[in-house]
Design a protein around this motif. Structure first.
Motif, mmCIF file in Angstrom:
data_model
loop_
_atom_site.group_PDB
_atom_site.id
_atom_site.type_symbol
_atom_site.label_atom_id
_atom_site.label_comp_id
_atom_site.label_asym_id
_atom_site.label_seq_id
_atom_site.Cartn_x
_atom_site.Cartn_y
_atom_site.Cartn_z
ATOM 1 N N ALA A 159 -7.243 -5.287 -20.947
ATOM 2 C CA ALA A 159 -7.076 -3.891 -20.512
ATOM 3 C C ALA A 159 -7.578 -3.639 -19.091
ATOM 4 N N VAL A 160 -8.231 -4.635 -18.481
ATOM 5 C CA VAL A 160 -8.843 -4.410 -17.169
ATOM 6 C C VAL A 160 -7.798 -4.003 -16.135
ATOM 7 N N SER A 161 -6.618 -4.600 -16.210
ATOM 8 C CA SER A 161 -5.599 -4.384 -15.173
ATOM 9 C C SER A 161 -4.673 -3.214 -15.471
ATOM 10 N N THR A 162 -4.986 -2.403 -16.467
ATOM 11 C CA THR A 162 -4.059 -1.338 -16.848
ATOM 12 C C THR A 162 -4.154 -0.106 -15.965
ATOM 13 N N ALA A 163 -5.309 0.144 -15.347
ATOM 14 C CA ALA A 163 -5.546 1.431 -14.682
ATOM 15 C C ALA A 163 -5.234 1.368 -13.190
ATOM 16 N N THR A 164 -4.709 2.469 -12.666
ATOM 17 C CA THR A 164 -4.485 2.649 -11.230
ATOM 18 C C THR A 164 -5.574 3.557 -10.675
ATOM 19 N N ASP A 165 -6.128 3.183 -9.529
ATOM 20 C CA ASP A 165 -7.111 4.039 -8.876
ATOM 21 C C ASP A 165 -6.370 5.046 -8.008
ATOM 22 N N ILE A 166 -6.315 6.293 -8.467
ATOM 23 C CA ILE A 166 -5.531 7.305 -7.778
ATOM 24 C C ILE A 166 -6.082 7.578 -6.376
ATOM 25 N N ALA A 167 -7.400 7.531 -6.212
ATOM 26 C CA ALA A 167 -7.995 7.809 -4.898
ATOM 27 C C ALA A 167 -7.579 6.755 -3.883
ATOM 28 N N PHE A 168 -7.657 5.476 -4.267
ATOM 29 C CA PHE A 168 -7.309 4.417 -3.331
ATOM 30 C C PHE A 168 -5.808 4.350 -3.069
ATOM 31 N N ARG A 360 14.826 2.184 -5.933
ATOM 32 C CA ARG A 360 14.285 1.200 -4.985
ATOM 33 C C ARG A 360 13.343 1.834 -3.965
ATOM 34 N N ASP A 361 13.463 3.138 -3.751
ATOM 35 C CA ASP A 361 12.553 3.812 -2.818
ATOM 36 C C ASP A 361 11.118 3.800 -3.310
ATOM 37 N N MET A 362 10.931 3.584 -4.616
ATOM 38 C CA MET A 362 9.597 3.665 -5.203
ATOM 39 C C MET A 362 8.843 2.337 -5.177
ATOM 40 N N PHE A 363 9.494 1.251 -4.721
ATOM 41 C CA PHE A 363 8.845 -0.062 -4.798
ATOM 42 C C PHE A 363 7.541 -0.138 -3.998
ATOM 43 N N PRO A 364 7.485 0.332 -2.724
ATOM 44 C CA PRO A 364 6.202 0.278 -2.011
ATOM 45 C C PRO A 364 5.095 1.066 -2.714
ATOM 46 N N ALA A 365 5.430 2.254 -3.223
ATOM 47 C CA ALA A 365 4.422 3.043 -3.940
ATOM 48 C C ALA A 365 4.020 2.360 -5.243
ATOM 49 N N ALA A 366 4.989 1.689 -5.900
ATOM 50 C CA ALA A 366 4.674 0.958 -7.133
ATOM 51 C C ALA A 366 3.693 -0.180 -6.858
ATOM 52 N N CYS A 367 3.832 -0.821 -5.690
ATOM 53 C CA CYS A 367 2.872 -1.878 -5.321
ATOM 54 C C CYS A 367 1.473 -1.293 -5.133
ATOM 55 N N ALA A 368 1.396 -0.060 -4.610
ATOM 56 C CA ALA A 368 0.092 0.588 -4.432
ATOM 57 C C ALA A 368 -0.586 0.856 -5.765
ATOM 58 N N CYS A 369 0.192 0.944 -6.837
ATOM 59 C CA CYS A 369 -0.393 1.182 -8.158
ATOM 60 C C CYS A 369 -1.146 -0.040 -8.687
ATOM 61 N N GLY A 370 -1.008 -1.175 -8.000
ATOM 62 C CA GLY A 370 -1.786 -2.353 -8.383
ATOM 63 C C GLY A 370 -3.230 -2.290 -7.915
ATOM 64 N N ILE A 371 -3.600 -1.207 -7.223
ATOM 65 C CA ILE A 371 -4.989 -1.030 -6.779
ATOM 66 C C ILE A 371 -5.787 -0.485 -7.960
ATOM 67 N N GLY A 372 -6.698 -1.291 -8.489
ATOM 68 C CA GLY A 372 -7.418 -0.910 -9.710
ATOM 69 C C GLY A 372 -8.718 -0.160 -9.442
ATOM 70 N N PHE A 373 -9.711 -0.870 -8.937
ATOM 71 C CA PHE A 373 -11.025 -0.324 -8.587
ATOM 72 C C PHE A 373 -11.691 0.458 -9.717
ATOM 73 N N THR A 374 -11.880 1.784 -9.575
ATOM 74 C CA THR A 374 -12.857 2.537 -10.369
ATOM 75 C C THR A 374 -12.789 2.252 -11.862
ATOM 76 N N VAL A 375 -11.680 2.649 -12.506
ATOM 77 C CA VAL A 375 -11.590 2.502 -13.956
ATOM 78 C C VAL A 375 -11.494 1.033 -14.337
#
Length: 431
Positions: A159-168, A360-375
Motif C-alpha cells: 500500500a506504500v505506493s498508493t497515495a499521491t502527495d497533492i502538495a508536491f 493524452r493531455d493528462m499524461f504529464p499530470a499523471a506522471c506527477a501523481c507518482g510523487i508519494g511523500f507524506t502519506v
C-alpha cells in the motif's frame, strides 16, 4: 508603538500565509526538510545526535501516551495536515469538484485506477526478485545488510505506493506548467483529493489494530459534540480544542491511527455558509490552518520520516528490492493506472473529459501523481515492523517520488510551451 508592533506582526503573518499558500514554496520547503533528515541521520558528526532526539520519549502523565519525538511528529503534528485534508474534502464534496459526481467521474475513476495498479506492480516486482534474486527462492537478500527477508514480509508494503502527495504534485505544476489550462489543474486536484480519501480508508482498514470497543463510544461522542460546537453562532474555541484532543486520544487508545481524528472532525465541519457568514467555515478554517500544516507539520514530519540511518548510504542501496519495487510502482504504476482508466472510461464507457481536454493531455499530470511523500512515508512506517524494511521503504518513496517529479517536470514544461505557442498563434490570428 503598539500600532507599529501590530503592523509588523500582521506583515510577518501575511508573509507566512503567502509562503504557505504557494504550492511551489511549500513543496520546496518540505523537500528541503526531507533531504535534511536523510543527511542528518547519516552524517557521522550528526547521526548520533539526531537519533537521540528522534528516540527521546515524551510522556503525558497518568496516560498511556509515551512516544518518542519522531512518533509525536508522525502521530501528533501530522494530525494538523489531516485536519486540513478533512476540511478540504468536506468543501470539495459539498461545493467543489466532487459535488457533481458526473462531472468528476473520470478523475474519480482515475484515482481508483492509480491506486490499484502500483500495488500490483510492487507485488510482481518483489515476487520476481524473490524468485530469481541472489537468495533462496521465496526469500530476498537485502543488499544493505545481506539479510534474507521472506517474500510475505516484503509484500506488506503493497500500500506504500498508493497515495499521491497533492502538495508536491501541485508544486510541480506551479513550477513547470504555468501556461497549462485550468482544466488540467482541476483534473489533478480532483484526482488527488479522491486519492487522499482512499488512502485514509486504507490506513483505517489495513493499518489499525482495534482495541477495546468502548473507546469508539468516546470517539462517537466527541464527533457529536464537535458537530454541535462548530455550528454555533459563536464557536467556543477552547472547548473545541479540548474535544479535538480527546478525539485524538481516543483514536490512539482504540488502535486507529490517531491522525484520522483530524479527518473525522474536518468532515463534520460545515461547508456551507451559516449564520449569515460570507464564506463557509470549512474553507475558512482550512485557510487558517494551512500555514501550520505546510510550514510546521509537514516539514517536521518529513525531517523525521526520512531521518533513517543506513550503515552504508551508497549507490548499492538502489539495488534493494523494496527500493526497486517502489520506484517501479510510483514511476510506472501510477501513470499507467491513471491513463488506462482514463482511456477505458472515455472510450468504452462513454464518460467525458473536461471540455478541450483529451486523454493524452493528462499524461504529464499523471506522471506527477507518482510523487508519494507524506502519506506514503506514513504508510511505510505503518506497514513494516522491521525498522530496516521501513527505512528502505521510505528511501524508496523518496527516490521514486523525485524521479516521478523530474519526469513530470520535463513533460509538463514541454506541454506548457506548446500551449504558450498555441495561444500566441491564436492571438496573432485574431490581431
Amino acid at each position: 508603538m503598539t500600532n507599529g508592533n501590530d503592523t509588523r506582526r500582521r506583515g510577518v503573518w501575511g508573509t507566512i500565509r503567502h509562503v504557505a499558500a504557494s504550492d511551489r514554496l511549500a513543496g520546496l520547503i518540505m523537500l528541503s526538510f526531507a533531504f535534511l533528515g536523510l543527511i542528518l541521520a547519516n552524517l557521522p558528526a550528526t547521526a548520533h545526535m539526531f537519533e537521540t532526539i528522534a528516540e527521546t520519549h515524551i510522556a503525558v502523565p497518568r496516560t498511556n501516551l509515551d512516544l518518542p519525538v519522531g512518533h509525536w511528529a508522525q502521530d501528533g503534528l501530522l494530525t494538523i495536515f489531516f485536519l486540513t485534508v478533512g476540511l478540504d474534502l468536506k468543501q470539495e464534496l459539498t461545493t467543489g469538484s466532487l459535488a457533481n459526481p458526473k462531472a468528476a467521474a473520470v478523475p474519480m475513476l482515475c484515482a481508483v485506477g492509480g491506486m490499484v495498479t502500483p500495488p500490483i506492480l510492487f507485488t510482481a516486482v518483489t515476487a520476481l526478485l524473490a524468485q530469481y534474486g541472489p537468495g533462496p527462492a521465496g526469500s530476498l537478500v537485502l543488499t544493505t545488510t545481506g539479510s534474507e527477508i521472506p517474500f510475505a514480509e516484503m509484500a506488506r508494503g503493497w500500500a506504500v505506493s498508493t497515495a499521491t502527495d497533492i502538495a508536491f504534485s501541485l508544486a510541480v505544476l506551479a513550477i513547470f506548467a504555468r501556461a497549462l489550462p485550468g482544466a488540467i489543474r482541476a483534473f489533478l486536484m480532483t484526482l488527488a483529493t479522491v486519492d487522499d480519501l482512499l488512502a485514509i480508508i486504507l490506513i483505517a482498514v489495513f493499518f489499525s489494530a482495534l482495541n477495546a470497543w468502548y473507546w469508539f463510544i468516546g470517539i462517537a461522542a466527541c464527533a457529536v459534540v464537535w458537530y454541535v460546537l462548530v455550528r454555533m453562532r459563536r464557536v467556543p474555541w477552547p472547548l473545541v480544542a479540548v474535544v479535538g484532543i480527546l478525539a485524538w486520544v481516543m483514536m490512539f487508545e482504540a488502535g486507529v491511527h490517531p491522525t484520522l481524528a483530524g479527518v473525522l472532525v474536518g468532515l463534520l465541519t460545515p461547508a456551507r455558509e451559516v449564520h449569515g457568514e460570507s464564506t463557509p467555515r470549512a474553507d475558512r478554517y482550512a485557510g487558517k490552518l494551512q500555514p501550520f500544516s505546510a510550514l510546521l507539520a509537514l516539514p517536521v514530519f518529513a525531517l523525521f520520516a526520512t531521518g533513517v540511518h543506513f550503515e552504508s548510504l551508497t549507490p548499492a542501496l538502489m539495488l534493494s528490492p523494496i527500493v526497486i519495487a517502489l520506484i517501479v510502482a510510483l514511476v510506472v504504476g501510477k501513470p499507467l493506472g491513471i491513463m488506462a482508466t482514463a482511456w477505458l472510461s472515455t472510450h468504452l464507457f462513454g464518460l467525458k473529459m473536461a471540455k478541450g481536454l483529451r486523454v493524452r493531455d493528462m499524461f504529464p499530470a499523471a506522471c506527477a501523481c507518482g510523487i508519494g511523500f507524506t502519506v506514503a512515508f506514513l504508510i511505510a512506517s505503518l506497514a513494516y515492523d522491521n525498522p530496516e524494511l521501513s527505512a528502505e521503504a521510505r528511501f524508496g518513496v523518496l527516490v521514486g517520488s523525485l524521479i516521478a517529479a523530474a519526469i513530470s517536470g520535463v513533460l509538463l514544461s514541454r506541454q506548457s510551451k506548446r500551449y504558450e505557442q498555441r495561444d500566441a498563434r491564436e492571438a496573432a490570428s485574431r490581431a
